[in-house]
Design a protein around this motif. Structure first.
Motif, mmCIF file in Angstrom:
data_model
loop_
_atom_site.group_PDB
_atom_site.id
_atom_site.type_symbol
_atom_site.label_atom_id
_atom_site.label_comp_id
_atom_site.label_asym_id
_atom_site.label_seq_id
_atom_site.Cartn_x
_atom_site.Cartn_y
_atom_site.Cartn_z
ATOM 1 N N TYR A 6 0.852 -1.186 0.000
ATOM 2 C CA TYR A 6 0.000 0.000 0.000
ATOM 3 C C TYR A 6 0.888 1.236 0.000
ATOM 4 C CZ TYR A 6 -3.485 -3.427 1.264
ATOM 5 O OH TYR A 6 -4.302 -4.526 1.267
ATOM 6 N N ASN A 7 0.384 2.319 -0.583
ATOM 7 C CA ASN A 7 1.203 3.526 -0.618
ATOM 8 C C ASN A 7 0.352 4.788 -0.539
ATOM 9 O OD1 ASN A 7 0.908 4.924 -3.407
ATOM 10 N ND2 ASN A 7 1.032 2.748 -3.902
ATOM 11 N N ARG A 8 1.039 5.878 -0.228
ATOM 12 C CA ARG A 8 0.416 7.206 -0.148
ATOM 13 C C ARG A 8 1.020 8.154 -1.182
ATOM 14 N NH1 ARG A 8 0.813 7.660 6.349
ATOM 15 N NH2 ARG A 8 -1.280 6.962 6.847
ATOM 16 N N ILE A 9 1.493 7.625 -2.272
ATOM 17 C CA ILE A 9 2.143 8.468 -3.274
ATOM 18 C C ILE A 9 1.196 9.550 -3.777
ATOM 19 C CG2 ILE A 9 3.268 8.538 -5.532
ATOM 20 C CD1 ILE A 9 4.173 5.618 -4.976
ATOM 21 N N ALA A 10 -0.026 9.181 -4.134
ATOM 22 C CA ALA A 10 -0.980 10.160 -4.671
ATOM 23 C C ALA A 10 -1.256 11.270 -3.656
ATOM 24 C CB ALA A 10 -2.275 9.470 -5.082
ATOM 25 N N VAL A 11 -1.429 10.895 -2.394
ATOM 26 C CA VAL A 11 -1.703 11.892 -1.347
ATOM 27 C C VAL A 11 -0.530 12.860 -1.222
ATOM 28 C CG1 VAL A 11 -2.064 12.203 1.137
ATOM 29 C CG2 VAL A 11 -3.248 10.365 -0.073
ATOM 30 N N LEU A 12 0.673 12.321 -1.183
ATOM 31 C CA LEU A 12 1.858 13.172 -1.060
ATOM 32 C C LEU A 12 2.021 14.076 -2.279
ATOM 33 C CD1 LEU A 12 4.231 10.504 0.476
ATOM 34 C CD2 LEU A 12 3.427 12.585 1.611
ATOM 35 N N ARG A 13 1.751 13.528 -3.457
ATOM 36 C CA ARG A 13 1.865 14.341 -4.677
ATOM 37 C C ARG A 13 0.899 15.519 -4.637
ATOM 38 N NH1 ARG A 13 0.151 13.713 -9.031
ATOM 39 N NH2 ARG A 13 -1.201 11.911 -8.875
ATOM 40 N N VAL A 14 -0.357 15.234 -4.286
ATOM 41 C CA VAL A 14 -1.384 16.280 -4.260
ATOM 42 C C VAL A 14 -1.055 17.334 -3.207
ATOM 43 C CG1 VAL A 14 -3.820 16.739 -3.747
ATOM 44 C CG2 VAL A 14 -3.193 14.819 -5.225
ATOM 45 N N GLU A 15 -0.637 16.885 -2.025
ATOM 46 C CA GLU A 15 -0.275 17.825 -0.954
ATOM 47 C C GLU A 15 0.818 18.792 -1.395
ATOM 48 O OE1 GLU A 15 -1.125 15.178 3.078
ATOM 49 O OE2 GLU A 15 0.935 15.521 2.423
ATOM 50 N N ARG A 16 1.727 18.295 -2.216
ATOM 51 C CA ARG A 16 2.874 19.107 -2.631
ATOM 52 C C ARG A 16 2.712 19.726 -4.018
ATOM 53 N NH1 ARG A 16 4.472 15.505 1.176
ATOM 54 N NH2 ARG A 16 6.230 16.051 2.497
ATOM 55 N N VAL A 18 2.558 18.242 -7.003
ATOM 56 C CA VAL A 18 3.474 17.610 -7.956
ATOM 57 C C VAL A 18 2.665 16.701 -8.878
ATOM 58 C CG1 VAL A 18 5.445 16.034 -8.166
ATOM 59 C CG2 VAL A 18 5.347 17.656 -6.268
ATOM 60 N N SER A 19 2.873 16.832 -10.184
ATOM 61 C CA SER A 19 2.176 15.961 -11.133
ATOM 62 C C SER A 19 2.879 14.609 -11.216
ATOM 63 C CB SER A 19 2.151 16.597 -12.527
ATOM 64 O OG SER A 19 3.457 16.573 -13.101
ATOM 65 N N ARG A 20 2.193 13.640 -11.791
ATOM 66 C CA ARG A 20 2.826 12.331 -12.006
ATOM 67 C C ARG A 20 4.064 12.482 -12.872
ATOM 68 N NH1 ARG A 20 -2.433 8.471 -13.121
ATOM 69 N NH2 ARG A 20 -3.000 8.240 -10.931
ATOM 70 N N ARG A 21 3.957 13.297 -13.896
ATOM 71 C CA ARG A 21 5.089 13.478 -14.806
ATOM 72 C C ARG A 21 6.277 14.123 -14.087
ATOM 73 N NH1 ARG A 21 5.445 12.755 -20.108
ATOM 74 N NH2 ARG A 21 3.212 12.779 -20.407
ATOM 75 N N GLN A 22 6.014 15.124 -13.245
ATOM 76 C CA GLN A 22 7.103 15.774 -12.507
ATOM 77 C C GLN A 22 7.800 14.779 -11.575
ATOM 78 O OE1 GLN A 22 4.574 18.859 -10.854
ATOM 79 N NE2 GLN A 22 5.756 20.448 -11.919
ATOM 80 N N LEU A 23 7.019 13.968 -10.884
ATOM 81 C CA LEU A 23 7.595 12.974 -9.990
ATOM 82 C C LEU A 23 8.391 11.948 -10.793
ATOM 83 C CD1 LEU A 23 8.014 11.712 -7.231
ATOM 84 C CD2 LEU A 23 5.783 10.579 -7.475
ATOM 85 N N HIS A 30 9.205 6.262 -16.106
ATOM 86 C CA HIS A 30 8.130 6.696 -16.996
ATOM 87 C C HIS A 30 6.950 7.168 -16.147
ATOM 88 C CE1 HIS A 30 5.034 6.489 -20.116
ATOM 89 N NE2 HIS A 30 6.045 6.549 -20.977
ATOM 90 N N TYR A 31 6.241 8.191 -16.604
ATOM 91 C CA TYR A 31 5.135 8.724 -15.801
ATOM 92 C C TYR A 31 4.047 7.689 -15.548
ATOM 93 C CZ TYR A 31 2.085 9.337 -19.856
ATOM 94 O OH TYR A 31 1.289 9.118 -20.950
ATOM 95 N N GLN A 32 3.871 6.735 -16.465
ATOM 96 C CA GLN A 32 2.855 5.698 -16.253
ATOM 97 C C GLN A 32 3.226 4.795 -15.081
ATOM 98 O OE1 GLN A 32 2.600 3.989 -20.202
ATOM 99 N NE2 GLN A 32 0.661 5.043 -20.563
ATOM 100 N N THR A 33 4.509 4.666 -14.803
ATOM 101 C CA THR A 33 4.954 3.874 -13.654
ATOM 102 C C THR A 33 4.392 4.453 -12.368
ATOM 103 O OG1 THR A 33 6.991 3.241 -14.790
ATOM 104 C CG2 THR A 33 6.987 3.049 -12.389
ATOM 105 N N ILE A 34 4.339 5.776 -12.275
ATOM 106 C CA ILE A 34 3.784 6.426 -11.080
ATOM 107 C C ILE A 34 2.311 6.056 -10.931
ATOM 108 C CG2 ILE A 34 3.371 8.619 -9.895
ATOM 109 C CD1 ILE A 34 6.373 7.785 -10.191
ATOM 110 N N GLY A 35 1.577 6.062 -12.024
ATOM 111 C CA GLY A 35 0.166 5.654 -11.988
ATOM 112 C C GLY A 35 0.006 4.214 -11.550
ATOM 113 N N TYR A 36 0.833 3.321 -12.090
ATOM 114 C CA TYR A 36 0.780 1.913 -11.687
ATOM 115 C C TYR A 36 1.057 1.755 -10.196
ATOM 116 C CZ TYR A 36 1.037 0.779 -16.708
ATOM 117 O OH TYR A 36 0.810 0.689 -18.058
#
Length: 79
Positions: A6-16, A18-23, A30-36
């Motif tokens: 389990y992860n909180r990547i999306a929550v941390l990205r939104v708080e800061r 940061v887009s998926r592509r930027q991360l 690849h930005y799709q890796t962040i989505g996966y």
């Protein structure tokens, strides 16, 4: 038995803000890796997990867990 991370990547990205592509660019993936990762469709290597935590300047346990994170607001139900 399937191992779920389990992860909180999306929550941390939104708080800061940061887009998926930027991360993805910052991590060299690849930005799709962040989505996966965010959807739990892919478990990161230890190296990538540590780099994600380092990017957000938090402990790896803040980002990743082997059990579900409590939903936001669950601890406030007694109010």
């Amino acid at each position: 038995m399937s191992e779920v991370i389990y992860n909180r990547i999306a929550v941390l990205r939104v708080e800061r803000g940061v887009s998926r592509r930027q991360l993805a660019d910052a991590l060299g993936v690849h930005y799709q890796t962040i989505g996966y990762l965010e959807r739990g469709e892919y478990s990161p290597s230890l190296y990538l997990a540590l780099r994600i935590a380092e990017y957000f300047e938090v402990a790896v346990e803040v980002v990743f867990s082997t059990s579900p994170f409590p939903r936001i607001g669950d601890s406030e139900q007694s109010a």
